[in-house]
Every structure is written in structure tokens, then in C-alpha cells.
Design a protein around this motif. Structure first.
Motif, mmCIF file in Angstrom:
data_model
loop_
_atom_site.group_PDB
_atom_site.id
_atom_site.type_symbol
_atom_site.label_atom_id
_atom_site.label_comp_id
_atom_site.label_asym_id
_atom_site.label_seq_id
_atom_site.Cartn_x
_atom_site.Cartn_y
_atom_site.Cartn_z
ATOM 1 N N LEU A 1 0.690 6.002 8.667
ATOM 2 C CA LEU A 1 1.975 5.290 8.623
ATOM 3 C C LEU A 1 2.439 5.079 7.173
ATOM 4 C CD1 LEU A 1 4.088 3.838 10.457
ATOM 5 C CD2 LEU A 1 2.787 1.743 10.075
ATOM 6 N N GLU A 2 1.502 4.888 6.271
ATOM 7 C CA GLU A 2 1.874 4.765 4.850
ATOM 8 C C GLU A 2 2.483 6.085 4.358
ATOM 9 O OE1 GLU A 2 -1.693 1.504 4.498
ATOM 10 O OE2 GLU A 2 -1.963 3.408 3.421
ATOM 11 N N LEU B 1 2.641 0.321 20.994
ATOM 12 C CA LEU B 1 1.431 1.128 20.869
ATOM 13 C C LEU B 1 1.814 2.590 21.129
ATOM 14 C CD1 LEU B 1 -2.049 0.375 22.463
ATOM 15 C CD2 LEU B 1 -1.172 2.671 22.168
ATOM 16 N N PRO B 2 1.992 3.387 20.064
ATOM 17 C CA PRO B 2 2.292 4.807 20.275
ATOM 18 C C PRO B 2 1.000 5.577 20.548
ATOM 19 C CG PRO B 2 2.437 4.265 17.936
ATOM 20 C CD PRO B 2 1.978 3.017 18.647
ATOM 21 N N VAL B 3 0.820 5.968 21.818
ATOM 22 C CA VAL B 3 -0.320 6.822 22.145
ATOM 23 C C VAL B 3 0.019 8.259 21.749
ATOM 24 C CG1 VAL B 3 -1.899 7.575 23.967
ATOM 25 C CG2 VAL B 3 -0.850 5.306 24.082
ATOM 26 N N VAL B 4 1.298 8.608 21.892
ATOM 27 C CA VAL B 4 1.732 9.926 21.454
ATOM 28 C C VAL B 4 1.354 10.088 19.981
ATOM 29 C CG1 VAL B 4 4.042 8.931 21.114
ATOM 30 C CG2 VAL B 4 3.748 11.400 21.089
ATOM 31 N N PRO B 5 0.743 11.220 19.637
ATOM 32 C CA PRO B 5 0.235 11.363 18.263
ATOM 33 C C PRO B 5 1.330 11.370 17.210
ATOM 34 C CG PRO B 5 -0.702 13.042 19.727
ATOM 35 C CD PRO B 5 0.408 12.380 20.481
ATOM 36 N N MET B 6 0.998 10.871 16.042
ATOM 37 C CA MET B 6 1.944 10.879 14.927
ATOM 38 C C MET B 6 2.185 12.295 14.410
ATOM 39 S SD MET B 6 0.759 7.316 13.078
ATOM 40 C CE MET B 6 1.966 7.310 11.752
ATOM 41 N N ARG C 1 0.833 -1.210 0.000
ATOM 42 C CA ARG C 1 0.000 0.000 0.000
ATOM 43 C C ARG C 1 0.871 1.265 0.000
ATOM 44 N NH1 ARG C 1 -5.376 0.212 1.648
ATOM 45 N NH2 ARG C 1 -4.886 2.020 2.947
ATOM 46 N N THR C 2 2.023 1.201 0.682
ATOM 47 C CA THR C 2 2.903 2.365 0.733
ATOM 48 C C THR C 2 3.485 2.652 -0.655
ATOM 49 O OG1 THR C 2 3.400 1.912 3.041
ATOM 50 C CG2 THR C 2 4.948 3.334 1.865
ATOM 51 N N ARG C 3 3.835 1.598 -1.375
ATOM 52 C CA ARG C 3 4.327 1.799 -2.745
ATOM 53 C C ARG C 3 3.212 2.386 -3.622
ATOM 54 N NH1 ARG C 3 9.244 -0.196 -2.868
ATOM 55 N NH2 ARG C 3 9.758 -2.030 -1.631
#
Lengths: 539, 539
Positions: free
Chosen positions: B74-75, B221-226, B44-46
């Protein structure tokens, strides 16, 4: 982002600031163990930088070291590169003509040498064309009757030097920092030059949880010599992480290593399988408390499953196989478990531990044959190729560069397969591979199988010329002493028949007294082939 | 050594080769949790790289993201920088005028936006001068009645794209890869640009045993926002190490976080103390099985000791405080234990965990006052300064660069002391420090002491002008609801008297309903000072 160069100097500064009270233990002779704090270590390293600079060390100059693993060698590990010069770590086990060659080829201008190793250099010291100063390292060096010209005492130089010496901060991260030569199958050794950047990145990789996870809480004992591929990078990484170091010095034995591990509560140690075979045997006979050990790293050649089981199952110590070479700084891969492998049976786990492992972050590996990358099926063989920021791009001033470095990849000369999980398994050296009737036979697989036989101490399998099949395998076996008179060819061949296709079964078994080995303990199968070139298989 | 650039692209390639079967869990709405393998993720990232390129994305172009933590974000984390463009992660909690400013200031040309966040942008979409395309992300996006011009559906773009798309291999490692803006005390937010090199080195640092030791065996699990300092680098590092990722999506609660941790056997999670206060409260009321958790990382502001004790002692979960900021990628330091601290009493250990910790390898910190670096005595305050390869060198096109970046160091505006072991302890913001009669009083120390009082929910201590002493501390206290009517000033001041010198004791206590907070949960003491500028301390 800041344009901060990756320099070994930052390791030294970090150790001085944060880890000044941590220890470096240095066994400098069979009767002497010294302890230094990192504060003392950094002070002495600055003094060495000052002393060498006063002697004329300049940026780019090659400074040789000819020494065991001890604190003085560790001082040179940082004082030379941090001053912008290049530490040439010379393999003391090379043949004299090779030692002469590498010092002249590298053009070392200063040579740091252990007092007990002077006799290895003295006979040809006059032929060392570029060396202007010999610095003799030892606890009580006397230069009276020293056969080396322009000899200095290391400790006297340090006594006259200042630890106010400041290493330059303006080095480019691609500045050469170190070099090692690696033995060639034929001809003279080939030189590899490391840079600050490559050594910094390699050091960091040793701290990754997925590799060795080296950390401040560790006590590291590098058995692998500091003249062999940077002692696998452990001395550099230990200074970075503030790891306690135990340096085993000259002429150590399994007994001495086990005593050091027990006494200093060593958590991580690294060396070649030959060392661990001896250590395991000694531990079985005279058990020490090894409960501090969280990890034994084994590399340089394949680890027999029996050895791995001995440590993991009898002693309860994780035993990791790694893969690397002088050209790769050396860490390329390490046989840790992926998540799903934690559910494996014990037998399956031991098979994983015997592999060369999973490629470390920042490094790329490909196993290739004429058709490109081989499938990850665990059986299709190809040559292992590698690239990444701590992989050599060339041999130093050497025409043989073109043989190994192609299209941006290092061609290792190792024949390997890739398992479906992406673990490298070395099956042979290109030159040791047996090509029988168009099929590739792995001498290493056969050797490993033979070495699990209860009556076998060591085994090497080599190719013998064959009229019909081009080549056929010959097994050269060293029996355990107690089975020397009773072991039979047939029982060995029978033990292989259940494990391999019939075309792989050696045509003959030859019992020998020992397998010839290189200076770093690797089987010298080229030598064995040469010795046996007139041998004819009985048909 | 090979001249191999440090590129995020290598992470993607590594994940595809080795971790294709590992999982990314994405909570895309309050009712939907989706799972993807890394193979699907990279595919999907490609496709996203292909789709964005077809839309006109070029090297160096800024592409904004306005989104929660989920697989599509994340993509974008990889598709944009691996194509040579720059992902601008926009803080969705900024005030509208700041959102408008940062998009225009960064000159974003494409904006990826969550469907449920469209209402936050729509009112001023016409004022976004540089944005040519809006790409709406969601599970069932309808563009009918979409108030944004030039809107596309993310999933429709991907459906029309090819995963044969190849990211370029010729990027320089210093190519900009991402950017975040950080709130300023006054004025518009300031932009920080990350490069491939800085993000690669930062990612590696998260895998070090002495930091978080992130590894393939982890479930993160990153709770800190992206959109907040790269989610502390966890998304990048997780792809590198093949770590299973659990992305909590929009509008999560303590209940939801605990359910995710229990269901997916999360091993490591990261977020601000405010989150953990809520999680701890919920866990006490409705306990889940948290036995998989090996580490909670807390940062963004100081962690109260009561919170740390709650997790470490009640729940048996190691709770690490870290320090960093948008300008530092963000990891600077982390409160792990040095070897000798393992023998500390439980009380001593909890004091260590509350510090901002030990500086990570490759980064340098100094606490300085007018006389230079302050002594490591745990009491002399100075401003924390930082340098290293993942520390910003400037604010993006911003004259305020000169205020924070001097002599090759970042001046953080945080007042700190250094403990004798080299642990950073933040005592204040430069602007929040109370300067009373020539002495510096730490508002943070007083707040932490107040917040351990059993009747106090939150407390902020600010400077009030004072004729004789220039400034004196005022405590603003939010009582726990059940003590709202019974709590007294005197009992709070009395509780402080045993802990601090009498000059530190606040002149008054003011009970308030809540402490004003920034978009990332930090106390806005400037706001409090402004609100209380006419308040007079009763003497």
C-alpha cells in the motif's frame, strides 16, 4: 486511458437509457402539479435544444433564466449547456438595478422567464442591451399584452421543435456551462462561471456516502432556488443518479413543502435555515408523516442548535449542516459524523451537526491568518480559504477578482476555526468580525447563544465603534411576539455570562422588529450597521 | 473554475490531515498482524518516496511490485505514482515465462518484492534486463544468501529515509500512475496503463451510494489481490475516504479471512466467487460473528445463485456481483437494486444479484452485434463494449490493441444480453460461445444451471465440433465427492430439460476431476477444449 471529457451531456444520455420511467414532479403554480417521466423530460430537453438553436443559440452564448424551481427550468439546466452555451441563472430576488446589471454584464442574448415574473423585468426590458429574445415559461402563456419585446411562448417553441435534436459530443470538458452572480457587500453582484467538468465532479460528490449519498432510490426536493448556486447541484446530480425530483415551484409555504414531502415520500430536501424554522413550526402544529425523509440539508447560513434538535430529536430526521458559496459550486463541507463520533452523547452530536463540517473529497480547505495555517484547536480564528476542481478561479470580467483569489486559493471572507477533528466552524464574516482590544470576538457565536434563549426569535450582533477598545459588540434582538413586553436586557446578558469570557459580553442589547436579510435569507449586518451608525451605547 | 489536476497525491494529503488516527491492519505473515495509523502510513509512504528517489527513481520510470496485500504494498501504491513514476503491479500467479515477459516488456527498473516470493523470481533474475534494484519487503529481511543481484532491504531503506520528502504538485492529471497486465487467451499478457485522473475518478465512483458507497465509517478487507486490477481500486479509495483497511497478507484461508472479519469488524470485503464459496463453507461449519459486514462484493467471474443465496439468506449479508476487467480499472457495473426492485420477491431479487449489474455513472456500455446495439430484451446476445474516463484506450506497446479497441470503444470479448432494466448479463466469452445451427448457446447459462444441481461441485460447458450443427455443447462436470460414484448423466440432462430449449441441452456429459483455472481463478475453457480435442461425443 480513454480521453473521455466530463460532460453534462452524459447525464442526460444516462437518464434517458436507464431512468426513463422515473419521475419529475413539477409544481408549476399554486394550483397545478405536473408529473413527467425522465423519458418525457429528456425529449422536452432535446426539443428545447432544437428550439433555442433555431432561435440562434450558439456555442458560448449566454442564455439567462429568471425562474422558480420547475421542470422547464430543469430543461434549460441541460439544454443550454449541452448545446455548448452558458445558462445564466439569475437571482429573481435581487434589486432591479442588480438584475439589470447582471443581464447586461453577462451579455445574455436569450432570456427564459416565468410568466409570473415578467412584471419584475418589464419595467427595464428596454435597457437590456444584449437580449434578443424573451421566452416566456408557463402552463398557459398568452403573449397578448406581453410587455416584453420579441417575446415567445416556451411551449409553442417546444411544440414546433424536434426531439431528434442531438447535442454535440465534441465539447471540451472545460467549456463554460453555467453562471451565477453572488451579491457583494458593496457594489454590483459578482459573476461565477461553472464548466462542464466542474459541474460533473460536483455532481458526483453529492453521491458520495460521506456527503449526501444521493442515489437512484432517493426522492429529492430542492427548496434552495435553482437560481442560487445551481440549487446546490441537486438538479444536475439527480439527473445523473436517476433520482426522483420534486420541484416546488413558485410561492411555496411551509405547509406546501410538508404536503409535498408527505405526498411524494421525499427522502432528501435542501434549503436555508430560515425555511426549516418555518417548516418545523408548521410540523409541530400540523404534523405530517415525514417518515420517508432520511436527510435534511441546511446551508447558506449557520443552523441554530435549537433547529437541529427540533428535527433530530422531535421529528427523528437527520439534519445536516453544509457549507458552500456561489464561488464553490457550492459544496465544500458537510457535518456528517466520523466513526468515533457515533459514540458521542446526544449533546455532543448536536454540536457536531451545527458545525460547517468536514471538507469533501477533492476539495482542500485551509484556515489562515498572518502566520499561516491556524492550529486545529477549535479556537484560533483565521480566514477560510479553499481550492479544488469546482472552486472558481475568478469573478467573470471583474476587477474584484484580485481581492478574493490569491496564490491559487479562494479567500472566502469567512472567519472560521478548525476543530481538532478537522471540522470547519464559521465564526464570522471578515467584515462582521468584532475586533475589541486586539482580540477577535465572533458575532456568530454570540448570536447563536442568544438564539437559543427561549424568549428570542432572532438576534444579530454587530460591532459598534468604541474609543478605548476600537470596537465593542451590540446585540440586536428580535423577541418572540409573546415575550415582546416582558423580555429584559439583563436576563439576556446574564444568559451569556456563563458561556463567554467577560470581554465578549455585548455592551448593550437593542430590541428590534426584524433583522434585515439578503435575497437569500442571510442576515444583512452591513445594513444593520448602517441603520445604527448613529446609535450610541448607553454606558 | 480552478485548473486543479486530479492527482492521487491529494488522497495522501487528505488522509494525513483528516484520518491520521484511523488504522491500517496488515497481516504480514501467518503469525504476524501489525497495525499502523494513517499518520504512520503516510510518514512511511513519504520515506519510501525519498528512498526510491535516492535510488534513482525518476518521473515516468516503471517500478514493479511483486507482493501480497499488506501495508508495504500500500505504501508503494502511493509513493511511486505520487513521485511521478509508474507502479507496475505484477501478478505473482503468472507462469514464470509470463512474469519474465511482463517485467522486461514494462521495462521495470526497480522491483519491490516480498521476501517469501523471492524464489519465484530468482531463477530468472539474470534475464530481467532492465531491473537495476531489487527491494526485498518483509518483517525481518536478511540479505545474506539473497539470490537476487543488487538487493536492498525495504525496511533498511526506510530507516535511512526522511518523511520530510514532499511529492511534486506539478504533475499533469494524465500522468501514468500504474499498470497491470492481463492474461491473453493466447500469447503473452497485455499491459494496461492507468493514469492519476483515471484512478481518482474510479476511486470516487466506489464512494457512490449507488455503487459500493465506500466511506469513512467502513472497514474494508480487499481479498482481491493488489496485483489484480488495483485490488478493484479499494486501496486507493480507502485512503481517499479514510476507510480502515485490513490487508490479509500472504497465504490466507477461509478461516483466516473469517477471523479477520470478526476481529476487526470488517464492513465490506471484495473477492472472486471461488473465495466466497470457501468462506461460506467454513462459516457454515464454524460460524463467526459477521454482523459487522454490510456488503460482500464478488466479481471476476459470475456468482452462482446458490452462493448468493447462501450469504444473503443464510447469513443475512448483502452479496453484490460486479463486473469489470483489468482494462476497466475495473469497476463497470454492479448489481444493486433499482427502486422498483425493492418490491421484488426474494427469488426475483436473487436473480438480480446474479447479474453483472447496472453501469456506473461516468461509464457507458453497449451490447452490439452486426446490426448495432441489441434490444434490451434479456435474450438477444451481443458483444459488450465499454467507454469512459477509466477505460483503457490501448494495450501498452502491443499490436493486439487493434483487436480490442475500435471506434473509441473497448470490445470486451464478453458476450452479454441487456435486461429490460439495463442490467448487463454476461452469457459467454466470444471464444467460449457455442454456435449451433445458426443459434448462439450460452455455455455460462448451462454451467450455472448445472452448478445449482445438488450433486455438482463445478461444471464447464464447451463447444465440440459437429458435422451437422457446426458446434454442439459438451458438459464437463466435477461431482461433489460424496456423489462421485452415484451421479448419472441422465439425471443432469433431465434437470436441464425443464429450464432450456431442447436445442440447448448438451449432447453429452463428461465427468472430470477438476476444471482447469487461470491464475485468478477463472475457468480456462480454452485449455479444456484443447485437452478434449480428440474426445468424441457418443451418439
Amino acid at each position: 486511458m480513454m480521453d473521455t471529457p466530463l460532460l453534462l451531456t452524459s447525464f442526460l444520455n444516462r437518464a434517458e437509457r436507464f431512468f426513463h420511467a422515473k419521475k419529475i414532479v413539477s409544481r408549476t403554480s399554486p394550483t397545478t402539479i405536473q408529473e413527467f417521466t425522465y423519458k418525457e423530460y429528456v425529449s422536452r430537453t432535446r426539443k428545447l435544444g432544437d428550439a433555442l438553436t433555431k432561435l440562434g443559440m450558439t456555442r458560448g452564448m449566454k442564455v439567462g433564466s429568471f425562474a422558480w424551481n420547475h421542470h422547464r427550468h430543469l430543461e434549460a439546466y441541460f439544454a443550454v449547456p449541452c448545446a455548448g452555451a452558458v445558462l445564466h441563472m439569475i437571482n429573481i430576488r435581487l434589486a432591479s438595478e442588480h438584475i439589470l446589471y447582471v443581464i447586461n454584464h453577462a451579455e445574455d442574448e436569450i432570456l427564459l422567464i416565468d410568466d409570473n415574473l415578467v412584471p419584475l423585468i418589464a419595467p427595464f426590458a428596454a435597457q437590456l442591451k444584449t437580449v434578443k429574445h424573451f421566452i416566456v415559461m408557463g402552463d398557459a402563456v398568452s403573449l397578448d399584452n406581453c410587455p416584453l419585446p420579441n417575446a415567445h411562448s416556451y411551449e409553442e417553441l417546444l411544440a414546433a421543435a424536434s426531439d431528434d435534436f442531438v447535442f454535440p459530443e465534441d465539447l471540451d470538458e472545460n467549456t463554460p456551462a453555467g453562471m451565477c452572480y453572488t451579491s457583494a457587500t458593496t457594489g454590483m453582484p459578482k459573476g461565477v462561471v461553472y464548466t462542464h467538468r466542474s459541474l460533473v465532479l460536483h455532481s458526483i460528490s453529492l453521491g458520495l456516502s460521506d456527503n449526501t449519498g444521493l442515489c437512484e432510490n432517493d426522492v429529492a426536493l430542492p427548496v434552495v432556488p435553482m437560481f442560487h448556486a445551481n440549487a446546490w447541484g441537486l438538479p444536475f446530480a439527480s439527473v445523473l443518479f436517476g433520482t426522483t425530483q420534486v420541484l416546488p415551484g413558485p410561492m411555496f409555504s411551509p405547509q406546501i413543502l410538508l404536503d409535498l414531502i408527505e405526498q411524494y415520500k421525499v427522502t432528501l430536501t435542501a434549503g436555508v435555515p430560515t425555511i426549516w424554522l418555518g417548516v418545523l413550526q408548521e410540523q409541530r402544529q400540523n404534523p405530517r408523516d415525514l417518515s420517508s425523509l432520511r436527510l435534511i440539508l441546511s446551508g447558506g447560513s449557520a443552523s441554530p442548535v435549537g433547529l437541529i434538535r427540533g428535527f433530530e430529536e422531535e421529528q427523528g430526521i437527520p439534519f445536516y449542516t453544509g457549507y458552500g458559496m456561489t464561488e464553490t459550486s457550492p459544496l465544500v463541507s458537510i457535518a456528517t459524523y466520523l466513526t468515533h463520533m457515533h459514540n458521542y452523547t446526544q449533546d455532543e452530536k448536536m454540536q457536531i451537526r451545527a458545525l460547517q463540517g468536514l471538507t469533501t473529497p477533492l476539495i482542500e480547505t485551509r484556515i489562515v491568518n498572518e502566520e499561516g495555517e491556524v492550529p486545529w484547536d477549535g479556537t484560533t480564528m483565521g480566514e477560510l480559504t479553499i481550492r479544488g476542481p469546482w472552486i472558481a478561479a475568478e469573478y467573470y470580467n471583474d476587477e474584484r477578482t484580485a481581492e478574493a483569489f490569491k496564490d491559487g486559493w479562494l479567500y472566502t471572507g469567512d472567519i472560521a476555526v478548525m476543530t481538532p477533528d478537522g471540522y470547519i466552524k464559521i465564526t464570522d464574516r471578515t467584515k462582521d468580525l468584532i475586533k475589541s482590544g486586539g482580540e477577535w470576538i465572533s458575532s456568530v457565536d454570540l448570536e447563536n447563544a442568544l438564539m437559543t434563549h427561549s424568549k428570542v426569535f432572532e438576534a444579530a450582533v454587530i460591532a459598534m465603534p468604541h474609543e478605548k477598545w476600537q470596537e465593542r459588540p451590540l446585540a440586536c434582538v428580535v423577541p418572540k411576539p409573546e415575550f415582546k413586553d416582558t423580555i429584559t436586557k439583563e436576563e439576556l446578558l446574564e444568559s451569556l455570562r456563563g458561556q463567554f469570557h467577560k470581554t465578549w459580553i455585548p455592551d448593550d442589547v437593542l430590541f428590534i422588529d426584524e433583522v434585515p436579510k439578503s435575497s437569500v435569507g442571510k442576515f444583512l449586518k452591513a445594513k444593520l450597521r448602517e441603520d445604527l451608525k448613529d446609535y450610541r451605547i448607553e454606558v
